[in-house]
Design an enzyme around this catalytic site. Structure first.
Site, PDB file in Angstrom:
ATOM      1  N   HIS A  46      -3.945  41.470 -46.637  1.00 13.73           N
ATOM      2  CA  HIS A  46      -3.825  41.942 -48.012  1.00 13.73           C
ATOM      3  C   HIS A  46      -5.130  41.722 -48.773  1.00 13.73           C
ATOM      4  O   HIS A  46      -5.549  42.578 -49.576  1.00 13.73           O
ATOM      5  CB  HIS A  46      -2.671  41.199 -48.689  1.00 13.73           C
ATOM      6  CG  HIS A  46      -2.523  41.493 -50.142  1.00 13.73           C
ATOM      7  ND1 HIS A  46      -2.884  40.589 -51.125  1.00 13.73           N
ATOM      8  CD2 HIS A  46      -2.057  42.588 -50.804  1.00 13.73           C
ATOM      9  CE1 HIS A  46      -2.642  41.103 -52.306  1.00 13.73           C
ATOM     10  NE2 HIS A  46      -2.144  42.314 -52.155  1.00 13.73           N
ATOM     11  N   GLU A  49      -7.599  44.408 -47.851  1.00  6.42           N
ATOM     12  CA  GLU A  49      -7.215  45.659 -48.528  1.00  6.42           C
ATOM     13  C   GLU A  49      -7.835  45.718 -49.922  1.00  6.42           C
ATOM     14  O   GLU A  49      -8.414  46.731 -50.322  1.00  6.42           O
ATOM     15  CB  GLU A  49      -5.690  45.753 -48.616  1.00  6.42           C
ATOM     16  CG  GLU A  49      -5.189  46.926 -49.445  1.00  6.42           C
ATOM     17  CD  GLU A  49      -4.030  46.550 -50.356  1.00  6.42           C
ATOM     18  OE1 GLU A  49      -4.114  46.875 -51.566  1.00  6.42           O
ATOM     19  OE2 GLU A  49      -3.060  45.943 -49.882  1.00  6.42           O
ATOM     20  N   HIS A  50      -7.733  44.620 -50.662  1.00  2.73           N
ATOM     21  CA  HIS A  50      -8.330  44.562 -51.998  1.00  2.73           C
ATOM     22  C   HIS A  50      -9.855  44.669 -51.938  1.00  2.73           C
ATOM     23  O   HIS A  50     -10.474  45.354 -52.751  1.00  2.73           O
ATOM     24  CB  HIS A  50      -7.951  43.252 -52.681  1.00  2.73           C
ATOM     25  CG  HIS A  50      -6.594  43.259 -53.297  1.00  2.73           C
ATOM     26  ND1 HIS A  50      -6.334  42.751 -54.551  1.00  2.73           N
ATOM     27  CD2 HIS A  50      -5.399  43.709 -52.822  1.00  2.73           C
ATOM     28  CE1 HIS A  50      -5.045  42.885 -54.831  1.00  2.73           C
ATOM     29  NE2 HIS A  50      -4.456  43.455 -53.782  1.00  2.73           N
ATOM     30  N   GLU A 126      -1.420  37.240 -58.739  1.00  3.46           N
ATOM     31  CA  GLU A 126      -0.399  38.096 -58.131  1.00  3.46           C
ATOM     32  C   GLU A 126       0.676  37.250 -57.447  1.00  3.46           C
ATOM     33  O   GLU A 126       1.875  37.530 -57.555  1.00  3.46           O
ATOM     34  CB  GLU A 126      -1.059  39.049 -57.123  1.00  3.46           C
ATOM     35  CG  GLU A 126      -0.108  40.095 -56.558  1.00  3.46           C
ATOM     36  CD  GLU A 126      -0.801  41.069 -55.611  1.00  3.46           C
ATOM     37  OE1 GLU A 126      -0.108  41.967 -55.089  1.00  3.46           O
ATOM     38  OE2 GLU A 126      -2.019  40.933 -55.382  1.00  3.46           O
TER      39      GLU A 126
END
Length: 427
Positions: A46, A49-50, A126
């Site tokens: 993840h 991905e960012h 997040e």
């Protein structure tokens, strides 16, 4: 019209030409997610991905956003347990811009140390936001129990401790290992010239990461602890958040469509059994069942959010409906209704270029070929009562049920014993 072919480096390409629209959806699906992680690097899929949006040798993060904004497009990405997907929706005349942009992000991302530190703070927020939502948290707790001691139990976001450890070397090493051509599918759906698009993809992606390889991680039901388990977290909230976990099936299972029908029967719409029984009795507002399927395994869950003083009656109704379903199965009329619901949902969900792009990528990943709409609808039509009896007997085994809950109740032992009696033992 479908076109399926590998690029020079082995990246799978699937293109569907749609003549009646002016938009194009392009997705790059990398078969990598938290399933490939461990406790030390949890969250790195993840995080990467960012980071691919954080800037390249040729573009700043702001310029990446501006390129899409200027052409009125939509650019986004997500990470799941098994995949990371980058996708865009644009008008047909802007396809080349998207291909060049994604190519630059994949081939030339910087993984700048300063940006890594900024992204850590963003993802920590997040994670905190996720932990503040009891509905999300109870599902995460259930997932940890169902897939205990496997990488499927790991959070997609990771945890704050693991995120803090990431550095540029970690990200580069992981990216180079798992972002390899044989694990990448480029799926495009829209009004385009297939041959020209394939040539453009080969030009921009054909030499990407050509040497690296990674191995598949496989699971089966033997990897799962089958006994009952219950776990709760005390949190200062108003409602009792309950999740019941059941064993499921894989994405490629022959039982997939009967499994989807079972989900509809249980609690996936307003006419479903649990919805009618519990919601209409005024016991809960938020109530639904959902399924999660992976390449080798899967699960079904039932979620209910309710007041503490309604727990006993709600558990009794769940127990009653599960017994009815397991002992009496379903009637012909109910099955036919659910089949029609499943067909219309499938058709409506796959009318846009974006949904067709995702559906085609999924077919290539699971079956190495395209399942057409007609083929899927025929599979649904063929489901009969015998199929439903089979899937019900596979799924509804009380000895495998797992339960997670989030509540503000002090009497943990008392509430857990009550849940066990109703859901695990059917008393």
């Amino acid at each position: 019209m479908y076109f399926i072919k590998e690029l020079d480096n082995g990246i799978n390409v699937v293109i569907e030409k749609l003549d009646n629209i002016n938009s194009i959806s392009l997705g790059i699906i990398v078969e990598n997610g938290s399933i490939n992680e461990n406790d030390n690097n949890n969250g790195i899929s993840h995080f990467i991905e960012h980071m691919l949006f954080r800037g390249t040798d040729n573009k700043t993060a702001k310029e990446i956003s501006q390129i899409i904004d200027k052409i009125g497009g939509n650019l986004n990405a997500f990470t799941s347990k098994e995949n990371t997907c980058f996708y865009a929706q644009v008008l047909r005349e802007h396809l080349d811009i998207v291909i060049e942009l994604f190519s630059d992000m994949f081939l030339n991302s910087l993984f700048n140390e300063e940006d890594i530190e900024k992204e850590k703070m963003i993802i920590e927020e997040e994670i905190n936001m996720y932990l503040d939502d009891p509905e999300d948290l109870v599902h995460e707790l259930l997932n940890e129990m169902i897939y205990f001691n496997t990488s499927l139990s790991l959070s997609i976001l990771g945890n704050i401790d693991s995120i803090k450890r990431f550095n540029k070397k970690d990200l580069n090493n992981y990216f180079n290992k798992y972002y390899n051509p044989k694990k990448i599918i480029i799926s495009i759906a829209g009004n385009l010239n297939i041959n020209e698009t394939y040539k453009k993809l080969n030009q921009y992606f054909g030499k990407f990461n050509i040497q690296n390889k990674s191995e598949d991680i496989k699971f089966d039901t033997d990897d799962i602890i089958h006994g009952n388990k219950i776990k709760g977290i005390k949190k200062d909230i108003e409602q009792f958040n309950l999740c019941i976990g059941l064993l499921g099936i894989s994405s490629s299972s022959d039982d997939l469509y009967s499994y989807l029908i079972l989900n509809n029967i249980l609690a996936n719409n307003e006419s479903s059994r649990l919805y009618q029984s519990i919601r209409e009795a005024g016991l809960a507002y938020s109530l639904y069942s959902s399924i999660t399927t992976y390449k080798d395994i899967g699960d079904m869950s039932i979620y209910i959010g309710l007041n503490n003083n309604k727990i006993e009656n709600t558990l009794s109704l769940i127990d009653k409906e599960l017994n009815i379903l397991k002992n009496n199965y379903i009637k012909h009329e109910e099955l036919e209704t659910c089949k029609e619901q499943l067909k219309i949902n499938y058709i409506l969900e796959n009318e846009s270029s974006l949904s067709k792009m995702f559906e085609n990528a999924k077919s290539i990943s699971l079956f190495k070929k395209i399942e057409t709409e007609d083929q899927v609808l025929k599979k649904i039509d063929k489901i009969n009562k015998k199929d439903m009896i089979s899937i019900i007997n596979k799924v509804f085994k009380r000895e495998t049920f797992k339960i997670a809950y989030i509540s503000n109740l002090e009497d943990k032992a008392g509430i857990e014993e009550h849940i066990k009696n109703k859901i695990f033992r059917g008393e």
